[in-house]
Write a protein that holds these residues in place. Structure first.
Motif, PDB file in Angstrom:
ATOM      1  N   LEU A  14      88.276  27.846  35.981  1.00  0.00           N
ATOM      2  CA  LEU A  14      87.623  29.112  35.631  1.00  0.00           C
ATOM      3  C   LEU A  14      88.559  29.990  34.795  1.00  0.00           C
ATOM      4  O   LEU A  14      89.719  30.217  35.165  1.00  0.00           O
ATOM      5  CB  LEU A  14      87.205  29.857  36.899  1.00  0.00           C
ATOM      6  CG  LEU A  14      86.342  31.110  36.693  1.00  0.00           C
ATOM      7  CD1 LEU A  14      84.965  30.738  36.160  1.00  0.00           C
ATOM      8  CD2 LEU A  14      86.205  31.878  38.005  1.00  0.00           C
ATOM      9  N   CYS A  15      88.044  30.479  33.677  1.00  0.00           N
ATOM     10  CA  CYS A  15      88.794  31.390  32.807  1.00  0.00           C
ATOM     11  C   CYS A  15      87.924  32.603  32.486  1.00  0.00           C
ATOM     12  O   CYS A  15      86.727  32.455  32.236  1.00  0.00           O
ATOM     13  CB  CYS A  15      89.185  30.713  31.494  1.00  0.00           C
ATOM     14  SG  CYS A  15      90.283  29.292  31.695  1.00  0.00           S
ATOM     15  N   GLN A  16      88.546  33.774  32.519  1.00  0.00           N
ATOM     16  CA  GLN A  16      87.859  34.997  32.123  1.00  0.00           C
ATOM     17  C   GLN A  16      88.786  35.793  31.214  1.00  0.00           C
ATOM     18  O   GLN A  16      89.797  36.338  31.655  1.00  0.00           O
ATOM     19  CB  GLN A  16      87.480  35.830  33.352  1.00  0.00           C
ATOM     20  CG  GLN A  16      86.723  37.104  33.039  1.00  0.00           C
ATOM     21  CD  GLN A  16      85.363  36.833  32.422  1.00  0.00           C
ATOM     22  OE1 GLN A  16      84.490  36.260  33.041  1.00  0.00           O
ATOM     23  NE2 GLN A  16      85.188  37.237  31.176  1.00  0.00           N
ATOM     24  N   TYR A  17      88.463  35.798  29.911  1.00  0.00           N
ATOM     25  CA  TYR A  17      89.274  36.503  28.927  1.00  0.00           C
ATOM     26  C   TYR A  17      88.504  37.721  28.418  1.00  0.00           C
ATOM     27  O   TYR A  17      87.297  37.648  28.215  1.00  0.00           O
ATOM     28  CB  TYR A  17      89.622  35.599  27.738  1.00  0.00           C
ATOM     29  CG  TYR A  17      90.351  34.314  28.088  1.00  0.00           C
ATOM     30  CD1 TYR A  17      91.041  34.173  29.288  1.00  0.00           C
ATOM     31  CD2 TYR A  17      90.361  33.229  27.211  1.00  0.00           C
ATOM     32  CE1 TYR A  17      91.707  33.006  29.607  1.00  0.00           C
ATOM     33  CE2 TYR A  17      91.022  32.056  27.519  1.00  0.00           C
ATOM     34  CZ  TYR A  17      91.697  31.939  28.725  1.00  0.00           C
ATOM     35  OH  TYR A  17      92.351  30.777  29.041  1.00  0.00           O
ATOM     36  N   PHE A  18      89.237  38.808  28.182  1.00  0.00           N
ATOM     37  CA  PHE A  18      88.633  40.012  27.635  1.00  0.00           C
ATOM     38  C   PHE A  18      89.275  40.336  26.287  1.00  0.00           C
ATOM     39  O   PHE A  18      90.505  40.284  26.156  1.00  0.00           O
ATOM     40  CB  PHE A  18      88.828  41.203  28.579  1.00  0.00           C
ATOM     41  CG  PHE A  18      88.147  41.050  29.905  1.00  0.00           C
ATOM     42  CD1 PHE A  18      86.766  41.169  30.011  1.00  0.00           C
ATOM     43  CD2 PHE A  18      88.872  40.781  31.054  1.00  0.00           C
ATOM     44  CE1 PHE A  18      86.128  41.032  31.239  1.00  0.00           C
ATOM     45  CE2 PHE A  18      88.251  40.631  32.284  1.00  0.00           C
ATOM     46  CZ  PHE A  18      86.869  40.757  32.369  1.00  0.00           C
ATOM     47  N   LYS A  19      88.448  40.657  25.295  1.00  0.00           N
ATOM     48  CA  LYS A  19      88.969  41.025  23.983  1.00  0.00           C
ATOM     49  C   LYS A  19      89.577  42.413  24.042  1.00  0.00           C
ATOM     50  O   LYS A  19      88.958  43.355  24.512  1.00  0.00           O
ATOM     51  CB  LYS A  19      87.857  40.979  22.938  1.00  0.00           C
ATOM     52  CG  LYS A  19      87.515  39.576  22.480  1.00  0.00           C
ATOM     53  CD  LYS A  19      86.653  39.598  21.242  1.00  0.00           C
ATOM     54  CE  LYS A  19      86.444  38.169  20.731  1.00  0.00           C
ATOM     55  NZ  LYS A  19      85.647  38.161  19.499  1.00  0.00           N
ATOM     56  N   MET A  20      90.800  42.537  23.523  1.00  0.00           N
ATOM     57  CA  MET A  20      91.509  43.823  23.511  1.00  0.00           C
ATOM     58  C   MET A  20      91.853  44.197  22.074  1.00  0.00           C
ATOM     59  O   MET A  20      92.981  44.494  21.735  1.00  0.00           O
ATOM     60  CB  MET A  20      92.797  43.716  24.347  1.00  0.00           C
ATOM     61  CG  MET A  20      92.584  43.247  25.765  1.00  0.00           C
ATOM     62  SD  MET A  20      91.751  44.437  26.798  1.00  0.00           S
ATOM     63  CE  MET A  20      93.033  45.633  27.069  1.00  0.00           C
ATOM     64  N   GLY A  21      90.851  44.086  21.208  1.00  0.00           N
ATOM     65  CA  GLY A  21      91.091  44.332  19.793  1.00  0.00           C
ATOM     66  C   GLY A  21      90.729  43.105  18.980  1.00  0.00           C
ATOM     67  O   GLY A  21      90.293  42.089  19.522  1.00  0.00           O
ATOM     68  N   PRO A  22      90.951  43.154  17.679  1.00  0.00           N
ATOM     69  CA  PRO A  22      90.524  42.051  16.812  1.00  0.00           C
ATOM     70  C   PRO A  22      91.313  40.759  17.012  1.00  0.00           C
ATOM     71  O   PRO A  22      90.813  39.670  16.759  1.00  0.00           O
ATOM     72  CB  PRO A  22      90.739  42.597  15.394  1.00  0.00           C
ATOM     73  CG  PRO A  22      91.715  43.715  15.546  1.00  0.00           C
ATOM     74  CD  PRO A  22      91.518  44.278  16.908  1.00  0.00           C
ATOM     75  N   THR A  23      92.564  40.851  17.477  1.00  0.00           N
ATOM     76  CA  THR A  23      93.404  39.651  17.556  1.00  0.00           C
ATOM     77  C   THR A  23      93.893  39.315  18.971  1.00  0.00           C
ATOM     78  O   THR A  23      94.252  38.179  19.244  1.00  0.00           O
ATOM     79  CB  THR A  23      94.649  39.807  16.651  1.00  0.00           C
ATOM     80  OG1 THR A  23      95.348  41.003  17.030  1.00  0.00           O
ATOM     81  CG2 THR A  23      94.237  39.892  15.191  1.00  0.00           C
ATOM     82  N   TYR A  24      93.907  40.313  19.872  1.00  0.00           N
ATOM     83  CA  TYR A  24      94.517  40.080  21.187  1.00  0.00           C
ATOM     84  C   TYR A  24      93.456  39.862  22.267  1.00  0.00           C
ATOM     85  O   TYR A  24      92.424  40.520  22.278  1.00  0.00           O
ATOM     86  CB  TYR A  24      95.408  41.270  21.568  1.00  0.00           C
ATOM     87  CG  TYR A  24      96.047  41.137  22.920  1.00  0.00           C
ATOM     88  CD1 TYR A  24      97.009  40.167  23.188  1.00  0.00           C
ATOM     89  CD2 TYR A  24      95.667  41.990  23.964  1.00  0.00           C
ATOM     90  CE1 TYR A  24      97.586  40.043  24.433  1.00  0.00           C
ATOM     91  CE2 TYR A  24      96.243  41.887  25.219  1.00  0.00           C
ATOM     92  CZ  TYR A  24      97.201  40.907  25.443  1.00  0.00           C
ATOM     93  OH  TYR A  24      97.762  40.787  26.688  1.00  0.00           O
ATOM     94  N   GLU A  25      93.755  38.933  23.182  1.00  0.00           N
ATOM     95  CA  GLU A  25      92.895  38.664  24.341  1.00  0.00           C
ATOM     96  C   GLU A  25      93.683  38.841  25.628  1.00  0.00           C
ATOM     97  O   GLU A  25      94.836  38.400  25.720  1.00  0.00           O
ATOM     98  CB  GLU A  25      92.374  37.224  24.294  1.00  0.00           C
ATOM     99  CG  GLU A  25      91.105  37.050  23.529  1.00  0.00           C
ATOM    100  CD  GLU A  25      90.540  35.650  23.686  1.00  0.00           C
ATOM    101  OE1 GLU A  25      89.328  35.507  23.560  1.00  0.00           O
ATOM    102  OE2 GLU A  25      91.313  34.715  23.932  1.00  0.00           O
TER     103      GLU A  25
END
Length: 420
Positions: A14-25
């Motif tokens: 299980l993976c949960q990634y959140f976008k924190m801008g155009p390039t960073y996750e």
């Protein structure tokens, strides 16, 4: 990471990634794996911000998973598609690089290069087709698992009704059967698989609607399921209230009229009224006084034994976790770093982060507190993963640790020395 009990909930990569801008996750949960047995209490611990709550919310589908799967009673209820898309990208890149090399060889006179290029392209198209099929199936399971489940329930009920009709000769009994099953089928059509997994939230104030009475809050799940019988709903609400140590008269009051501990009991009642098999308890006692914490923990223990519940208990208080859990998983920066039974983890903590957490537990003993040394965990100093990346390995039966080969041998010697 299996246990001897029947597996009721399986979490796989299980993976949960959140976008924190155009390039960073932000990788809130990264490659989380666990299997929960029926009736087990699994404790998940770690410092604030390590991804414990996000894990629970992703399992219960409050968040859409980035990638990985969650299986409930063998049926996939959560499916992320990122890993399949990444596989297509990596395979395309690998094949492009190999074709470029083969074309250079073809220019130098390699007669077999053209055939190899053709074979590579064929293999790539097959791999892309496979991954696209995986994406399609994942989307179906993510969005339609509840409809599939309710259709299956309706089909089973209709088959039961038909069987009982054939065994009954009285027209009056047949009419009664049809009436009973009509209600059951109506409820089954609105049944959702995820209803069997309920959550108790951390904040007993924010998780209750201040404009709804206690009855409305607890009964909401039953109404969503399609139950309209007011007397039946009232009786179930009163049963749930009494089960958690409140009284029937509390049903007509509002949340602001209760203390923090009583509000959390209302949250527990809201969960158990749905008759779940799994409860995810997200730090249910962290916002409460110490004396009230013990009452709520005892309540959860009683409910667990009475209903045969499986509980994922999320907390950062290790003393509470030790008392309540059968197994404990330690989480750091979205990853599970150590997993063992409660007794084993406290007796033989191996990962430096686990040791750091345990060193922070205060005891009501002034002599011990003067001598207690706080262990500070520094991952850069503790680990060297430049040559080999870590993976979850079983060091003794049921005791898993995140490490590479060099660390594994070191932890093994350490464990042997401790057990002598």
């Amino acid at each position: 990471m299996q246990n001897n009990k029947e597996v009721i909930l399986k979490v796989e990569h299980l993976c949960q990634y959140f976008k924190m801008g155009p390039t960073y996750e932000l990788k809130a949960v990264d490659d989380f794996n666990i299997e929960l047995g029926k009736g087990e209490v699994f404790g998940l611990v770690g410092e604030s911000g390590c991804g414990k709550t996000t894990t629970g919310r992703t399992i219960i589908k409050l968040y859409d998973a980035t990638s990985g799967n969650v299986y409930y009673k063998g049926q996939r209820i959560v499916a992320g598609i990122r890993s399949y898309k990444d596989k297509i990208k990596s395979e395309k890149k690998r094949v492009e690089d190999e074709i470029e090399k083969l074309r250079q060889e073809e220019k130098l006179g390699d007669s077999g290069a053209k055939e190899k290029i053709k074979t590579l392209k064929h293999e790539l198209s097959k791999e892309i087709a496979t991954q696209k099929e995986n994406i399609k199936l994942a989307k179906i399971d993510q969005k339609k698992c509840d409809k599939i489940y309710s259709a299956k329930l309706v089909s089973q009920l209709k088959a039961e009704l038909q069987e009982k009709r054939e065994q009954t000769s009285s027209q009056e009994e047949i009419e009664k059967l049809e009436k009973d099953y009509a209600l059951k089928i109506q409820i089954a059509k609105k049944e959702r698989l995820v209803n069997e997994i309920q959550m108790i939230f951390q904040d007993p104030i924010a998780s209750l609607d201040p404009r709804m009475t206690v009855r409305e809050i607890i009964a909401e799940g039953l109404i969503i399921k399609g139950i309209k019988d007011k007397e039946y709903i009232d009786e179930r609400v009163c049963e749930a209230l009494e089960k958690v140590g409140l009284v029937r008269e509390h049903a007509n009051r509002y949340p602001h009229e209760f203390s923090g501990g009583q509000r959390q009991r209302i949250g527990v009642a809201r969960s158990v009224i749905m008759n779940p098999s799994v409860i995810i308890a997200d730090e249910p006692v962290s916002a409460l006084d110490v004396s009230i914490q013990a009452q709520v923990i005892n309540l959860l223990n009683e409910v667990r034994n009475e209903l045969g519940l499986t509980i994922m208990f999320i907390a950062h208080d290790l003393s509470v976790i030790k008392y309540f859990s059968d197994r404990i998983g330690v989480m750091y920066f979205g990853k599970l770093v150590e997993l063992a039974t409660s007794d084993e983890l406290f007796a033989h903590p191996l990962h430096p982060y686990t040791r750091s957490l345990l060193s922070a537990i205060p005891l009501p003993d002034p002599v011990y507190e003067k001598k207690r040394k706080r262990i500070v965990y520094n991952p850069i100093a503790e680990h060297d993963y430049s040559k080999e990346q870590p993976s979850m390995r079983e060091i003794t039966e049921g005791h898993f640790i995140m490490c590479n080969t060099e660390e594994f041998e070191k932890y093994k010697k350490q464990l042997e020395a401790e057990k002598k």
